[in-house]
Design a protein around this motif. Structure first.
Motif, PDB file in Angstrom:
ATOM      1  N   GLN A 157      15.396  17.914  18.365  1.00 42.69           N
ATOM      2  CA  GLN A 157      14.917  17.340  17.105  1.00 42.69           C
ATOM      3  C   GLN A 157      14.635  18.428  16.065  1.00 42.69           C
ATOM      4  O   GLN A 157      14.940  18.264  14.878  1.00 42.69           O
ATOM      5  N   ALA A 158      14.064  19.540  16.502  1.00 44.72           N
ATOM      6  CA  ALA A 158      13.783  20.630  15.570  1.00 44.72           C
ATOM      7  C   ALA A 158      15.081  21.250  15.045  1.00 44.72           C
ATOM      8  O   ALA A 158      15.171  21.624  13.870  1.00 44.72           O
ATOM      9  N   ALA A 159      16.094  21.368  15.893  1.00 43.52           N
ATOM     10  CA  ALA A 159      17.387  21.918  15.451  1.00 43.52           C
ATOM     11  C   ALA A 159      18.030  21.016  14.411  1.00 43.52           C
ATOM     12  O   ALA A 159      18.537  21.494  13.389  1.00 43.52           O
ATOM     13  N   ILE A 160      18.001  19.718  14.649  1.00 47.92           N
ATOM     14  CA  ILE A 160      18.557  18.772  13.665  1.00 47.92           C
ATOM     15  C   ILE A 160      17.760  18.838  12.370  1.00 47.92           C
ATOM     16  O   ILE A 160      18.325  18.864  11.269  1.00 47.92           O
ATOM     17  N   GLY A 161      16.440  18.892  12.491  1.00 45.41           N
ATOM     18  CA  GLY A 161      15.596  18.979  11.298  1.00 45.41           C
ATOM     19  C   GLY A 161      15.866  20.227  10.490  1.00 45.41           C
ATOM     20  O   GLY A 161      15.926  20.194   9.256  1.00 45.41           O
ATOM     21  N   ARG A 162      16.059  21.356  11.163  1.00 44.57           N
ATOM     22  CA  ARG A 162      16.339  22.618  10.449  1.00 44.57           C
ATOM     23  C   ARG A 162      17.701  22.574   9.778  1.00 44.57           C
ATOM     24  O   ARG A 162      17.859  23.064   8.654  1.00 44.57           O
ATOM     25  N   ALA A 163      18.683  21.986  10.429  1.00 41.46           N
ATOM     26  CA  ALA A 163      20.016  21.865   9.819  1.00 41.46           C
ATOM     27  C   ALA A 163      19.961  20.964   8.581  1.00 41.46           C
ATOM     28  O   ALA A 163      20.570  21.274   7.551  1.00 41.46           O
ATOM     29  N   LEU A 164      19.233  19.872   8.672  1.00 45.02           N
ATOM     30  CA  LEU A 164      19.100  18.977   7.515  1.00 45.02           C
ATOM     31  C   LEU A 164      18.307  19.638   6.394  1.00 45.02           C
ATOM     32  O   LEU A 164      18.604  19.422   5.215  1.00 45.02           O
ATOM     33  N   LEU A 165      17.315  20.440   6.753  1.00 42.16           N
ATOM     34  CA  LEU A 165      16.553  21.170   5.741  1.00 42.16           C
ATOM     35  C   LEU A 165      17.451  22.141   4.991  1.00 42.16           C
ATOM     36  O   LEU A 165      17.379  22.255   3.767  1.00 42.16           O
ATOM     37  N   TYR A 166      18.320  22.838   5.709  1.00 42.34           N
ATOM     38  CA  TYR A 166      19.274  23.753   5.076  1.00 42.34           C
ATOM     39  C   TYR A 166      20.156  23.003   4.082  1.00 42.34           C
ATOM     40  O   TYR A 166      20.311  23.425   2.937  1.00 42.34           O
ATOM     41  N   LEU A 167      20.728  21.890   4.518  1.00 41.00           N
ATOM     42  CA  LEU A 167      21.568  21.100   3.614  1.00 41.00           C
ATOM     43  C   LEU A 167      20.776  20.607   2.408  1.00 41.00           C
ATOM     44  O   LEU A 167      21.268  20.620   1.276  1.00 41.00           O
ATOM     45  N   GLY A 168      19.546  20.185   2.661  1.00 40.05           N
ATOM     46  CA  GLY A 168      18.704  19.709   1.566  1.00 40.05           C
ATOM     47  C   GLY A 168      18.432  20.787   0.530  1.00 40.05           C
ATOM     48  O   GLY A 168      18.485  20.541  -0.675  1.00 40.05           O
ATOM     49  N   ILE A 169      18.149  21.990   0.993  1.00 47.77           N
ATOM     50  CA  ILE A 169      17.866  23.086   0.064  1.00 47.77           C
ATOM     51  C   ILE A 169      19.097  23.419  -0.762  1.00 47.77           C
ATOM     52  O   ILE A 169      19.043  23.482  -1.989  1.00 47.77           O
ATOM     53  N   ILE A 170      20.214  23.622  -0.101  1.00 49.85           N
ATOM     54  CA  ILE A 170      21.425  24.051  -0.807  1.00 49.85           C
ATOM     55  C   ILE A 170      21.948  22.951  -1.727  1.00 49.85           C
ATOM     56  O   ILE A 170      22.238  23.189  -2.902  1.00 49.85           O
ATOM     57  N   VAL A 171      22.063  21.747  -1.218  1.00 50.14           N
ATOM     58  CA  VAL A 171      22.647  20.662  -2.015  1.00 50.14           C
ATOM     59  C   VAL A 171      21.700  20.227  -3.136  1.00 50.14           C
ATOM     60  O   VAL A 171      22.113  20.103  -4.292  1.00 50.14           O
ATOM     61  N   THR A 172      20.434  20.013  -2.805  1.00 47.99           N
ATOM     62  CA  THR A 172      19.502  19.514  -3.806  1.00 47.99           C
ATOM     63  C   THR A 172      19.272  20.533  -4.913  1.00 47.99           C
ATOM     64  O   THR A 172      19.372  20.207  -6.101  1.00 47.99           O
ATOM     65  N   LEU A 173      18.951  21.765  -4.534  1.00 51.64           N
ATOM     66  CA  LEU A 173      18.712  22.768  -5.570  1.00 51.64           C
ATOM     67  C   LEU A 173      19.984  23.075  -6.350  1.00 51.64           C
ATOM     68  O   LEU A 173      19.939  23.242  -7.572  1.00 51.64           O
ATOM     69  N   GLY A 174      21.108  23.133  -5.655  1.00 53.77           N
ATOM     70  CA  GLY A 174      22.370  23.381  -6.354  1.00 53.77           C
ATOM     71  C   GLY A 174      22.694  22.303  -7.373  1.00 53.77           C
ATOM     72  O   GLY A 174      23.201  22.580  -8.456  1.00 53.77           O
ATOM     73  N   ALA A 175      22.382  21.065  -7.041  1.00 56.28           N
ATOM     74  CA  ALA A 175      22.665  19.961  -7.960  1.00 56.28           C
ATOM     75  C   ALA A 175      21.652  19.892  -9.102  1.00 56.28           C
ATOM     76  O   ALA A 175      22.010  19.535 -10.234  1.00 56.28           O
ATOM     77  N   LEU A 176      20.405  20.236  -8.844  1.00 54.53           N
ATOM     78  CA  LEU A 176      19.360  20.064  -9.856  1.00 54.53           C
ATOM     79  C   LEU A 176      19.161  21.265 -10.773  1.00 54.53           C
ATOM     80  O   LEU A 176      18.594  21.109 -11.861  1.00 54.53           O
ATOM     81  N   PHE A 177      19.586  22.435 -10.368  1.00 53.05           N
ATOM     82  CA  PHE A 177      19.365  23.634 -11.186  1.00 53.05           C
ATOM     83  C   PHE A 177      19.908  23.490 -12.600  1.00 53.05           C
ATOM     84  O   PHE A 177      19.298  23.946 -13.546  1.00 53.05           O
ATOM     85  N   GLN A 178      21.058  22.868 -12.737  1.00 50.83           N
ATOM     86  CA  GLN A 178      21.688  22.790 -14.055  1.00 50.83           C
ATOM     87  C   GLN A 178      20.869  21.980 -15.053  1.00 50.83           C
ATOM     88  O   GLN A 178      21.071  22.089 -16.254  1.00 50.83           O
ATOM     89  N   TYR A 179      19.942  21.165 -14.581  1.00 51.81           N
ATOM     90  CA  TYR A 179      19.135  20.320 -15.461  1.00 51.81           C
ATOM     91  C   TYR A 179      17.776  20.923 -15.792  1.00 51.81           C
ATOM     92  O   TYR A 179      17.032  20.357 -16.586  1.00 51.81           O
ATOM     93  N   PHE A 180      17.440  22.051 -15.188  1.00 48.43           N
ATOM     94  CA  PHE A 180      16.135  22.652 -15.408  1.00 48.43           C
ATOM     95  C   PHE A 180      16.277  24.079 -15.905  1.00 48.43           C
ATOM     96  O   PHE A 180      17.173  24.808 -15.493  1.00 48.43           O
ATOM     97  N   GLU A 181      15.370  24.451 -16.771  1.00 50.68           N
ATOM     98  CA  GLU A 181      15.313  25.816 -17.284  1.00 50.68           C
ATOM     99  C   GLU A 181      14.879  26.726 -16.140  1.00 50.68           C
ATOM    100  O   GLU A 181      13.939  26.420 -15.404  1.00 50.68           O
TER     101      GLU A 181
END
Length: 181
Positions: free
Chosen positions: A68-92
């Motif tokens: 469960q921790a391995a799956i959680g860490r993998a999803l956290l990685y995807l969340g960081i990269i995808v979410t921040l990558g998508a949202l950066f362009q809208y924020f200063e």
């Protein structure tokens, strides 16, 4: 949580430094993500591998926790990269803080001194590390371990008692752990 905050902070700091180079937020976001993906991937893979190694234990609880921790860490990685990558362009981007290295702190000076000494005399550093490891192993082998607290609660045929006996026989016991929040 700490790993997620740490990874996100590093990606945001990289975005801030990229924004100092270009005024285009999209380009700064793309460059920041491109620079941070290898580092975040390596950190995530090593953490996931560590958690997956728990699956080899005989304890069902530890094995399931590792999965469960391995799956959680993998999803956290995807969340960081995808979410921040998508949202950066809208924020200063945050302002980048220039680090003043003219007056390093006390700990920085100590670590720099130790690093310089180790670089000047690497064999002395290796011998020192060997002596420290030997001393730690010697002192650690004298720690007494009380694993009999389980015997007061559970019967001898219980699987936890059997596991405790196995650990006691093969690994010299179980160390008590107290978690304080």
């Amino acid at each position: 949580v700490i790993i997620g905050v740490s990874g996100s902070t590093q990606v945001v700091a990289c975005y801030a430094s990229e924004a100092m180079i270009t005024t285009d937020c999209r380009l700064a976001a793309r460059n920041a993500i491109a620079r941070m993906v290898p580092a975040c991937t390596l950190a995530s893979l090593t953490t996931v591998a560590g958690f997956l190694s728990l699956m080899t234990t005989r304890s069902l609880m530890l094995s399931q926790f590792g999965w469960q921790a391995a799956i959680g860490r993998a999803l956290l990685y995807l969340g960081i990269i995808v979410t921040l990558g998508a949202l950066f362009q809208y924020f200063e981007p945050p302002p980048s803080i220039a680090v003043d290295n003219s007056h390093p702190g006390f700990i920085t000076r100590i670590v720099a001194f130790i690093g310089s000494a180790a670089a000047r005399r690497p064999w002395l550093a290796v011998i020192g590390a060997f002596v420290l490891a030997t001393l730690s192993l010697s002192l650690g082998s004298r720690v007494s371990v009380n694993t009999y607290a389980f015997l007061e609660i559970l019967p001898e045929y219980h699987s936890s008692i059997k596991t405790m006996r196995l650990v006691e026989k093969n690994l010299t016991g179980i160390m008590p752990l107290e978690v304080c929040l």
